[in-house]
Design a protein around this motif. Structure first.
Motif: not given
Length: 344
Positions: A33-37, A68-77, A323-337
């Motif tokens: 799920q983090i990787k998808l985010a 950290a080893s499976v992501t490139k850009y997202i902040k981890l807190m 969860m994966m679908k929720s994250i996908e929608l949040f990233g592709t349809r909520v965040a850009p708008v």
């Protein structure tokens, strides 16, 4: 405004058998799920610390290091590190290590915690609840700001010319957020120290928190901090679906978890009317289709002037697929708008 996902690692509990999901499978799901985010372009991922049988994550730093080893850009807190029952030297070392592994993407969210299991577990006295947090935050900030530490408190041995390694990427400094549930004292502390504030808004009406956030802004400026560096976030229960059936069905998961927590706190059973009320514009639940969640986040920005929103998505352990679908929608349809609206 930064947009992110938060989780506690809720374990699914079978309603018929009472059997709890094993932590191993949950932890592997969280990493996916983090990787998808990260892949859908979200800004931050937060993970909380608990020491209870219904949560998989007792050591957020270990999971975030793996992330950290499976992501490139997202902040981890951490959302949050229960600092009152932690050792600040270890906290800094663990997150500076994540920072190095992730090329500067680690952050620490510190709080006093909404559960008390960690105090007896690590040998701390609840009578020292407030003083422990005050002292340990002071020590963590000393470590974060100076490579050579001289510090003295009342509840821990002093440090004399001690060095703490490894140092974080940005001149040894990690972003440290103060997470609060709504007490003016905690908000005032964050403002006095000039630290970013993140408020957990998980019930009632968000606008009830406006005086508290206005108080933070007032105190932040009164203590002479640079207003342009002020950061305010909120952390709220969220779930995104483009299927009304899934949103209605999520009530079962959500209510079950609220009732489990409520048993020890004297809460009445969680009602469907609460769920429906929380989903309205004035409610605290960011649960709905992409447009509904988008509108509520923009409303929060209008109401508070927030710079970060963390959607806490795994309350009650929705299925990995959901969860994966929720994250996908949040990233592709909520965040850009949201981003487009704020740019305009």
């Amino acid at each position: 405004m930064e947009l992110g996902i938060g989780m506690f690692g809720d374990l699914a509990i079978d309603a018929k058998t009472g059997k709890t999901q094993d932590a191993k499978s949950k932890l592997h799901e969280i990493l996916e799920q983090i990787k998808l985010a990260d892949e859908v372009g979200l800004d931050v991922f937060g993970l909380g610390e608990h020491h209870r049988p219904d949560y998989a994550v007792s050591a957020p730093d270990i999971v975030l290091a793996a992330a950290a080893s499976v992501t490139k850009y997202i902040k981890l807190m951490s959302t949050v590190t229960v600092l009152s029952s932690a050792e600040p030297v270890n906290v800094y070392q663990n997150y500076s290590t994540i920072d190095l592994l992730s090329n500067g993407r680690a952050e620490i969210g510190v709080g006093r915690g909404s559960f008390i299991e960690s105090f007896p577990l690590f040998g701390y006295n609840l009578k020292d609840y407030d003083q422990l947090f005050e002292e340990k935050l002071d020590l963590l900030l000393h470590i974060n700001n100076k490579e050579v530490v001289n510090w003295k408190g009342k509840l821990r041995a002093p440090l004399v010319d001690q060095t703490v390694y490894p140092r974080a990427v940005n001149n040894g400094k990690l972003p440290i957020w103060i997470a609060v549930g709504g007490t003016p004292e905690s908000v005032q502390r964050a403002a006095r120290l000039g630290l970013p504030l993140i408020v957990a808004i998980i019930g009632g009406m968000p606008k009830q928190f406006k005086p508290l956030i206005d108080f933070y802004k007032q105190e932040y400026k009164r203590h002479g901090h640079d207003e342009s560096k002020m950061q305010i976030g909120i952390h709220s229960h969220s779930f995104v679906s483009d299927q009304e059936q899934s949103i209605e069905g999520y009530f079962t998961n959500y209510a079950a978890q609220m009732d489990r927590v409520g048993q020890s706190r004297g809460w009445p059973p969680y009602a469907k009317s609460q769920y429906d009320g929380g989903r309205t514009k004035e409610g605290a639940l960011f649960i709905g289709d992409p447009s509904e969640v988008t509108d509520k986040i923009l409303y929060m920005h209008e109401l508070f002037g927030i710079t970060r929103f963390i959607a806490h998505m795994d309350v009650g352990a929705p299925s990995h697929k959901d969860m994966m679908k929720s994250i996908e929608l949040f990233g592709t349809r909520v965040a850009p708008v949201v981003r487009k609206a704020l740019k305009g």
